[in-house]
Design a protein around this motif. Structure first.
Motif: not given
Length: 375
Positions: A50-51, A54, A108
């Motif tokens: 996830r990081q 992102g 996303r």
């Protein structure tokens, strides 16, 4: 064994940055790497993904088409064959673990542009897997996804065809639960029917796991599936259906056991023994089963056992383990032995106390034994 989380490390982040900058010299590689690497080592696997995702969202172009196109150009050659482990990054581009954060970034960035997002995932799943990233699209845009997945049934890539099944599994481990499909799996059934005879074993294993997922909530559906698809099945389809039935066989579902010729009650005598009577976490338990047939005909037996683990509050919680499937001849005596590990595992916490082991033959509990566990 090296923890999976260590695959998402500083070297991988820099490799992603290198290939994105190769695809577009304007890519803000330094910003991406600084954001992706900040505190990365302290995170577990999914949080690392996830990081890094992102950081990609923060540094890729705001335009969805440009962002997806840049990530697509960073990819290496598509995988050939069924082996996911063979997919990795090289001088030619990204593959394997490095692609997972890219798929997350697509889910996303392109969630409101599903056609473009699915096109990107089509490319990425051929270099890793997009089974996690496609799930938000299925929830948000089901009509677009079902049309796309139906088209992918005939894709030349086994990785894409597998995504049709794996990405739409209702209860995919590690993945977002597709609750509408937990409640009503009917949208995926035509897809699974088309893929159950796929030439790729990689694809067929996914279909089996998908059907096993469905069976957890809709056991009658799997029983009906077996009634329609097991007669005259090929060896490959039979193996798929057997794997799909494993959960219900372990839990003694009468219809599924009957479909596999395992529905009859055992006719004979048995004795179950455990050693040692006082076991310790880290050791092992020896199960010994003595069977004596009293039948005039052969008996096909599915023999499983359940360990009723002591919980923190003293209650017992059963966990079924696969034992044996045997053909016992008329009047035959047979001894079966199984070593059951009591080593600590991350998915189970042991508590001291008296544990029960029950023996199940063709779904029926026919014997019990006990052992005391010390920490």
């Amino acid at each position: 064994m090296e923890p999976f989380k260590n695959a998402i490390d500083a070297t991988l982040v820099r490799t992603i940055g290198e290939h994105l900058q190769r695809a577009d010299r304007r890519f803000a590689r330094r910003d991406f790497e600084a954001t992706a690497l900040a505190g990365l080592d302290a995170l577990e696997l999914k949080d690392r993904v996830r990081q890094v995702a992102g950081a990609l969202v923060a540094t890729l172009p705001a335009d969805v088409d440009r962002a997806c196109g840049l990530m697509e150009r960073s990819l290496g050659p598509p995988g050939v064959g069924d082996d996911l482990a063979a997919l990795r990054s090289s001088a030619a581009g990204l593959g394997g673990w490095a692609v997972w954060p890219l798929t997350e970034a697509v889910s996303r960035l392109a969630i409101d542009a599903p056609e473009r997002g699915l096109t990107a995932l089509h490319a990425m799943t051929q270099r890793a897997t997009a089974e996690f990233a496609i799930r938000p699209f299925i929830l948000r845009h089901p009509a677009v996804c079902w049309t796309t997945l139906e088209r992918w049934l005939n894709d030349p890539s086994a990785h894409v065809r597998r995504l049709v099944s794996e990405g739409s599994r209702p209860r995919l481990p590690w993945g977002l639960r597709l609750q509408p499909l937990v409640q009503d799996p009917s949208p995926t059934l035509p897809l699974l029917e088309a893929l159950q005879d796929d030439p790729s074993g990689y694809v067929r294993r996914s279909v089996a796991n998908h059907l096993n997922d469905i069976a957890k909530d809709h056991p009658a559906l799997l029983a009906d599936w077996l009634a329609r698809h097991l007669p005259d099945a090929s060896a490959e389809r039979t193996a798929l259906l057997k794997h799909a039935s494993r959960g219900l066989i372990k839990h003694g579902d009468a219809q599924v056991l009957s479909a596999w010729g395992l529905g009859q009650r055992f006719r004979g005598e048995l004795a179950l023994s455990l050693a040692p009577a006082r076991a310790q976490v880290g050791g092992a338990l020896q199960l010994t089963l003595e069977l004596r047939s009293r039948a005039a005909k052969p008996q096909r037996l599915a023999i499983d056992y359940a360990v009723h683990h002591v919980k923190a509050d003293g209650r017992l919680s059963p966990k079924v383990f696969k034992g044996w499937v045997i053909d016992l001849a008329p009047r035959e005596q047979r001894r079966l032995e199984r070593r059951h590990s009591l080593k600590a595992v991350t998915t189970r916490r042991y508590h001291a106390g008296r544990h029960v082991v029950d023996l199940r033959i063709n779904g029926q509990v026919l014997a019990e034994a006990f052992f005391d566990l010390k920490l």
